[in-house]
Write a protein that holds these residues in place. Structure first.
Motif, mmCIF file in Angstrom:
data_model
loop_
_atom_site.group_PDB
_atom_site.id
_atom_site.type_symbol
_atom_site.label_atom_id
_atom_site.label_comp_id
_atom_site.label_asym_id
_atom_site.label_seq_id
_atom_site.Cartn_x
_atom_site.Cartn_y
_atom_site.Cartn_z
ATOM 1 N N ARG A 1 3.920 22.642 1.026
ATOM 2 C CA ARG A 1 4.087 23.162 2.384
ATOM 3 C C ARG A 1 3.097 22.477 3.315
ATOM 4 N N TRP A 2 2.909 21.172 3.128
ATOM 5 C CA TRP A 2 1.964 20.420 3.935
ATOM 6 C C TRP A 2 2.417 20.344 5.386
ATOM 7 N N SER A 3 1.464 20.394 6.286
ATOM 8 C CA SER A 3 1.784 20.244 7.709
ATOM 9 C C SER A 3 1.643 18.791 8.154
ATOM 10 N N GLN A 4 0.917 17.992 7.372
ATOM 11 C CA GLN A 4 0.772 16.563 7.647
ATOM 12 C C GLN A 4 0.868 15.817 6.325
ATOM 13 N N PHE A 5 1.394 14.599 6.384
ATOM 14 C CA PHE A 5 1.604 13.838 5.151
ATOM 15 C C PHE A 5 1.268 12.373 5.370
ATOM 16 N N LEU A 6 0.614 11.783 4.370
ATOM 17 C CA LEU A 6 0.314 10.361 4.378
ATOM 18 C C LEU A 6 0.626 9.827 2.989
ATOM 19 N N GLY A 7 1.614 8.951 2.898
ATOM 20 C CA GLY A 7 1.984 8.334 1.628
ATOM 21 C C GLY A 7 1.567 6.874 1.635
ATOM 22 N N ILE A 8 0.914 6.441 0.570
ATOM 23 C CA ILE A 8 0.440 5.065 0.465
ATOM 24 C C ILE A 8 0.972 4.513 -0.846
ATOM 25 N N GLY A 9 1.569 3.339 -0.800
ATOM 26 C CA GLY A 9 2.107 2.785 -2.038
ATOM 27 C C GLY A 9 2.332 1.289 -1.975
ATOM 28 N N ILE A 10 2.782 0.765 -3.088
ATOM 29 C CA ILE A 10 3.114 -0.644 -3.229
ATOM 30 C C ILE A 10 4.603 -0.731 -3.547
ATOM 31 N N GLU A 36 8.298 -2.559 -4.686
ATOM 32 C CA GLU A 36 8.683 -3.377 -5.842
ATOM 33 C C GLU A 36 8.388 -4.854 -5.596
ATOM 34 N N GLU A 37 8.348 -5.254 -4.333
ATOM 35 C CA GLU A 37 8.043 -6.642 -3.974
ATOM 36 C C GLU A 37 6.540 -6.900 -3.906
ATOM 37 N N GLY A 38 5.732 -5.855 -4.130
ATOM 38 C CA GLY A 38 4.283 -6.009 -4.108
ATOM 39 C C GLY A 38 3.662 -5.853 -2.732
ATOM 40 N N GLU A 39 4.432 -5.333 -1.779
ATOM 41 C CA GLU A 39 3.931 -5.146 -0.417
ATOM 42 C C GLU A 39 3.294 -3.764 -0.259
ATOM 43 N N PHE A 40 2.204 -3.707 0.484
ATOM 44 C CA PHE A 40 1.531 -2.460 0.831
ATOM 45 C C PHE A 40 2.366 -1.733 1.870
ATOM 46 N N GLU A 41 2.562 -0.426 1.685
ATOM 47 C CA GLU A 41 3.374 0.334 2.631
ATOM 48 C C GLU A 41 2.766 1.711 2.844
ATOM 49 N N VAL A 42 2.814 2.166 4.091
ATOM 50 C CA VAL A 42 2.313 3.490 4.458
ATOM 51 C C VAL A 42 3.434 4.247 5.149
ATOM 52 N N VAL A 43 3.627 5.495 4.757
ATOM 53 C CA VAL A 43 4.577 6.395 5.405
ATOM 54 C C VAL A 43 3.791 7.627 5.810
ATOM 55 N N ASN A 44 3.911 8.021 7.067
ATOM 56 C CA ASN A 44 3.142 9.182 7.500
ATOM 57 C C ASN A 44 3.932 10.051 8.461
ATOM 58 N N SER A 45 3.533 11.317 8.510
ATOM 59 C CA SER A 45 4.078 12.223 9.508
ATOM 60 C C SER A 45 3.379 11.935 10.836
#
Length: 71
Positions: A26-35, A37-46
């Protein structure tokens, strides 16, 4: 020297399982950090400022190093 805590707490979750677990919160804010399949850094956030995202990352760093338990 600080104790290093295994991160993430479970090393058995695949990315899709970790994402599914996040969806159950039940998060009010979200920050996803990952790599990708191509090895690229990616950030997804609210909707949050870059400063708030950095604060979350620094808080996670303190947790991973066990420093939050000292306060």
């Amino acid at each position: 020297m600080a104790e290093i805590v295994d991160f993430p707490p479970s090393d058995s979750l695949r990315p899709d399982q970790a994402i599914g677990t996040c969806q159950k919160t039940r998060w009010s804010q979200f920050l996803g950090i990952g790599i990708t399949e191509e090895g690229e850094f990616e950030v997804v956030n609210s909707d949050m400022t870059a400063e708030r995202a950095l604060w979350l990352v620094k808080w996670a760093e303190r947790w991973a190093m066990g420093l939050d338990e000292e306060e």
